[in-house]
Design an enzyme around this catalytic site. Sequence first.
Site, PDB file in Angstrom:
ATOM      1  N   ASP A 120       2.429  -1.464   3.334  1.00 35.96           N
ATOM      2  CA  ASP A 120       2.857  -1.551   4.730  1.00 35.96           C
ATOM      3  C   ASP A 120       4.355  -1.855   4.820  1.00 35.96           C
ATOM      4  OD1 ASP A 120      -0.059  -2.635   6.504  1.00 35.96           O
ATOM      5  OD2 ASP A 120       0.044  -1.758   4.518  1.00 35.96           O
ATOM      6  N   ASP A 149       4.885  -1.960  -2.517  1.00 36.59           N
ATOM      7  CA  ASP A 149       4.065  -2.489  -1.440  1.00 36.59           C
ATOM      8  C   ASP A 149       3.669  -1.297  -0.558  1.00 36.59           C
ATOM      9  OD1 ASP A 149       2.974  -4.331   0.482  1.00 36.59           O
ATOM     10  OD2 ASP A 149       4.813  -4.102   1.640  1.00 36.59           O
ATOM     11  N   SER A 200      -1.233  -3.823  -2.341  1.00 37.33           N
ATOM     12  CA  SER A 200      -1.035  -4.092  -0.923  1.00 37.33           C
ATOM     13  C   SER A 200      -1.875  -5.254  -0.416  1.00 37.33           C
ATOM     14  CB  SER A 200      -1.400  -2.830  -0.126  1.00 37.33           C
ATOM     15  OG  SER A 200      -1.408  -3.079   1.259  1.00 37.33           O
ATOM     16  N   ARG A 233      -5.628 -13.270  10.829  1.00 35.60           N
ATOM     17  CA  ARG A 233      -5.394 -11.976  11.478  1.00 35.60           C
ATOM     18  C   ARG A 233      -6.614 -11.071  11.395  1.00 35.60           C
ATOM     19  NH1 ARG A 233      -0.700  -9.707   8.461  1.00 35.60           N
ATOM     20  NH2 ARG A 233      -1.020 -11.377   6.958  1.00 35.60           N
TER      21      ARG A 233
END
Length: 213
Positions: free
Chosen positions: A14, A12, A100, A57
Amino acid sequence: MPAPARFLVVLDADSTLIRNEVIELLADEAGRGAEVAAATEAAMRGEVDFATSLRSRVQALAGVPTDAFARAIARIEPTPGVRELIAAVHDRGGVVGVVSGGFHEVLDTVAPDLGVDLWRANRLAASEDVLTGEVDGGIVDATAKAETLREWAARYGVPRELTFAIGDGANDLEMMAVAGLGLAFNAKPSVRERADLVIGAVDLAEVIPLLPR
């Protein structure tokens, strides 16, 4: 077709490859960093659907100029041990991929700088150098992450048992489940519970002893 690899390590981005959550860095530009951070935390814990959360978001980024990407990149902190891990994978004939739920606009700079071989992420829609608040194209969610790991393994002729998936959030669980070894790193409680192994220290060099020699 690329030359076969001995094994495949997929991380991944982040809070795994890097210490940051890129969407939070971008949201800071809109003065909504704290709000987006709380929503990201809920998504990583698996409390809300990832794709729905991501769209919400990203809406908070509407109006942010695209030159914010450069400022976000300048704030990126690679995770301790990441360069050592990538070097060890390459030394032993492996390939490193990153998949990601974050964004190509940042990962396209960060990934090659760290020596990553392959990467896949979301893209942000923009108009006249300003983000529109929408994702451009399909969302890289948990299922897409798992599919990407399988695709890359097939591309490099790597059997499933020689694939490694490293992640921290609920959207990493599917790729961790399909990998030969799923590693929880800097992870949420639900991820630690379901991983094959938990890496306790926030140091990716801790993964090196697990790699084929």
